[in-house]
Scaffold this active site. Structure first.
Site, PDB file in Angstrom:
ATOM      1  N   SER A 147    -104.975   2.020 -24.531  1.00 47.34           N
ATOM      2  CA  SER A 147    -105.301   0.693 -25.063  1.00 47.34           C
ATOM      3  C   SER A 147    -104.657   0.595 -26.436  1.00 47.34           C
ATOM      4  CB  SER A 147    -106.808   0.534 -25.214  1.00 47.34           C
ATOM      5  OG  SER A 147    -107.105  -0.610 -25.997  1.00 47.34           O
ATOM      6  N   TYR A 160    -114.524   4.245 -28.880  1.00 45.34           N
ATOM      7  CA  TYR A 160    -113.555   3.838 -27.859  1.00 45.34           C
ATOM      8  C   TYR A 160    -112.138   3.914 -28.431  1.00 45.34           C
ATOM      9  CZ  TYR A 160    -111.077   0.927 -24.452  1.00 45.34           C
ATOM     10  OH  TYR A 160    -110.172   0.454 -23.528  1.00 45.34           O
TER      11      TYR A 160
HETATM   12  N1  NAP Z   1    -109.838  -4.696 -19.538  1.00 44.01           N
HETATM   13  C1  NAP Z   1    -109.365  -4.540 -20.761  1.00 44.01           C
HETATM   14  O1  NAP Z   1    -109.409  -5.453 -21.611  1.00 44.01           O
HETATM   15  C2  NAP Z   1    -108.701  -3.230 -21.123  1.00 44.01           C
HETATM   16  C3  NAP Z   1    -107.907  -3.190 -22.269  1.00 44.01           C
HETATM   17  C4  NAP Z   1    -107.296  -2.018 -22.626  1.00 44.01           C
HETATM   18  C5  NAP Z   1    -107.473  -0.888 -21.858  1.00 44.01           C
HETATM   19  N2  NAP Z   1    -108.257  -0.930 -20.756  1.00 44.01           N
HETATM   20  C6  NAP Z   1    -108.428   0.310 -19.992  1.00 44.01           C
HETATM   21  O2  NAP Z   1    -108.076   0.109 -18.647  1.00 44.01           O
HETATM   22  C7  NAP Z   1    -108.787   1.042 -17.821  1.00 44.01           C
HETATM   23  C8  NAP Z   1    -109.336   0.293 -16.620  1.00 44.01           C
HETATM   24  O3  NAP Z   1    -110.195  -0.728 -17.059  1.00 44.01           O
HETATM   25  P1  NAP Z   1    -110.397  -2.094 -16.242  1.00 44.01           P
HETATM   26  O4  NAP Z   1    -110.069  -3.195 -17.155  1.00 44.01           O
HETATM   27  O5  NAP Z   1    -109.735  -2.015 -14.923  1.00 44.01           O
HETATM   28  O6  NAP Z   1    -111.993  -2.087 -16.124  1.00 44.01           O
HETATM   29  P2  NAP Z   1    -112.953  -1.999 -14.856  1.00 44.01           P
HETATM   30  O7  NAP Z   1    -112.608  -3.076 -13.888  1.00 44.01           O
HETATM   31  O8  NAP Z   1    -114.320  -1.934 -15.412  1.00 44.01           O
HETATM   32  O9  NAP Z   1    -112.588  -0.614 -14.182  1.00 44.01           O
HETATM   33  C9  NAP Z   1    -113.019   0.607 -14.705  1.00 44.01           C
HETATM   34  C10 NAP Z   1    -112.973   1.629 -13.589  1.00 44.01           C
HETATM   35  O10 NAP Z   1    -113.401   2.900 -14.092  1.00 44.01           O
HETATM   36  C11 NAP Z   1    -114.297   3.452 -13.161  1.00 44.01           C
HETATM   37  N3  NAP Z   1    -115.195   4.407 -13.798  1.00 44.01           N
HETATM   38  C12 NAP Z   1    -116.076   4.205 -14.819  1.00 44.01           C
HETATM   39  N4  NAP Z   1    -116.723   5.344 -15.098  1.00 44.01           N
HETATM   40  C13 NAP Z   1    -116.243   6.274 -14.238  1.00 44.01           C
HETATM   41  C14 NAP Z   1    -116.500   7.639 -14.016  1.00 44.01           C
HETATM   42  N5  NAP Z   1    -117.405   8.313 -14.735  1.00 44.01           N
HETATM   43  N6  NAP Z   1    -115.812   8.296 -13.042  1.00 44.01           N
HETATM   44  C15 NAP Z   1    -114.898   7.653 -12.299  1.00 44.01           C
HETATM   45  N7  NAP Z   1    -114.602   6.353 -12.439  1.00 44.01           N
HETATM   46  C16 NAP Z   1    -115.269   5.684 -13.409  1.00 44.01           C
HETATM   47  C17 NAP Z   1    -115.059   2.263 -12.618  1.00 44.01           C
HETATM   48  O11 NAP Z   1    -115.678   2.622 -11.406  1.00 44.01           O
HETATM   49  P3  NAP Z   1    -117.098   1.952 -11.039  1.00 44.01           P
HETATM   50  O12 NAP Z   1    -116.821   0.502 -10.820  1.00 44.01           O
HETATM   51  O13 NAP Z   1    -117.467   2.690  -9.805  1.00 44.01           O
HETATM   52  O14 NAP Z   1    -117.996   2.201 -12.217  1.00 44.01           O
HETATM   53  C18 NAP Z   1    -113.902   1.289 -12.425  1.00 44.01           C
HETATM   54  O15 NAP Z   1    -113.233   1.557 -11.210  1.00 44.01           O
HETATM   55  C19 NAP Z   1    -109.837   1.692 -18.731  1.00 44.01           C
HETATM   56  O16 NAP Z   1    -109.369   2.972 -19.115  1.00 44.01           O
HETATM   57  C20 NAP Z   1    -109.854   0.802 -19.966  1.00 44.01           C
HETATM   58  O17 NAP Z   1    -110.172   1.523 -21.134  1.00 44.01           O
HETATM   59  C21 NAP Z   1    -108.871  -2.082 -20.364  1.00 44.01           C
END
Ligand code: NAP
Length: 250
Positions: A147, A160
């Site tokens: 991020s 974070y």
């Molecule tokens: N969305 C943003 O604005 C943003 C910005 C910058 C970076 N990111 C990064 O992008 C990545 C994905 O985020 P996203 O936006 O796709 O969010 P998301 O839709 O909430 O997806 C997060 C994923 O992580 C899984 N997860 C959470 N805890 C876990 C664990 N202990 N073991 C295995 N899986 C786990 C969740 O599974 P469950 O659904 O089963 O909990 C879900 O599949 C993250 O690393 C986040 O930091 C996101």
């Protein structure tokens, strides 16, 4: 369907989330066989995703990145089903909880520990677990979803931001350690339109878009396009992190 990644096996840890699912789709469209992981919370969504991907033989399997034994069970299952070789590992699992940066008391030890357990140790444990299979491919790739919070220091909590800074350092260190058989890259989004940050919705996205040079927040597909580029176009890159933020960090 494309054939750029035909014959490749890709593991998307956190594949049932917004960015993970979009990355799974892009890699499958390019011809890869995709394994998505899910926790107990998202088993059905992951099964539906795997069944909906173009191509053959995609799977959804359980893994909790905070539980290394579950990653090892996943590795054993992949070995039994597909043999010793994994080509692509995408680390897309993560969680956050918003904590105002000035509220030091709200960022307690338990939350800090959980943040690093899931958002740093979990990514490292996944790479450690699958490194032998990635090396066995002779041309392996790890993509860590980072991020811009890791470099700007602006994000949902200070812990974070720190975990993501740690991911960027891990990407550099492991790129050296795993070369020449495995490349390690990061993809650093700004704000992405997924359900990742509790309490952030359309209002937050609209305000963010208005103050972002390219005047919108990212879609999960924007990030997935960068993941795909790591696997296809950026063949001589390793140890670097591709920023996908519409200029937000400028
Ligand atoms: N969305 C943003 O604005 C943003 C910005 C910058 C970076 N990111 C990064 O992008 C990545 C994905 O985020 P996203 O936006 O796709 O969010 P998301 O839709 O909430 O997806 C997060 C994923 O992580 C899984 N997860 C959470 N805890 C876990 C664990 N202990 N073991 C295995 N899986 C786990 C969740 O599974 P469950 O659904 O089963 O909990 C879900 O599949 C993250 O690393 C986040 O930091 C996101």
């Amino acid at each position: 369907m494309d054939t750029l990644l035909a014959g490749k096996l890709a593991l998307i840890v956190g594949g049932s989330g917004g960015i993970g699912a979009a990355s799974s789709r892009k890699l499958a469209e390019a011809g890869a066989r995709v394994v998505v992981t899910h926790t107990a919370r998202s088993a059905e969504a992951a099964q539906r995703l795997a069944a909906s991907l173009p191509g053959e033989g995609h799977l959804a399997l359980p893994a909790d990145v905070a539980d290394t034994a579950s990653l090892e069970r996943l590795r054993d299952t992949l070995r039994d089903r597909f043999g010793e070789v994994l080509h692509i590992l995408v680390n897309a699992a993560g969680f956050t909880k918003p904590v105002p940066h000035a509220d030091l008391d709200a960022l307690d030890d338990a939350l800090i520990d959980r943040m690093f357990q899931v958002n740093w140790r979990g990514q490292f444990a996944a790479i450690r677990t699958f490194a032998p299979m990635l090396k066995a491919s002779g041309d392996g790739l790890v993509v860590n979803i980072s991020s811009i919070a890791g470099s700007t220091g602006v994000g949902s909590s200070i812990a974070y931001c720190a975990a993501k800074a740690g991911i960027d350092v891990m990407t550099r260190s492991l790129a050296r350690a795993l070369a020449p058989t495995v490349r390690v890259l990061g993809v650093a989004p700004g704000v992405v339109d997924t359900g990742f940050v509790p309490g952030r919705g359309a209002d937050f996205n609209a305000k963010t878009a208005a103050t972002t040079p390219l005047r919108r927040v990212a879609t999960a597909d924007d990030v997935a396009d960068a993941v795909l580029a790591c696997a296809t176009a950026l063949r001589f890159s390793t140890g670097t992190t591709v920023v996908v933020d519409g200029g937000r960090s400028l």
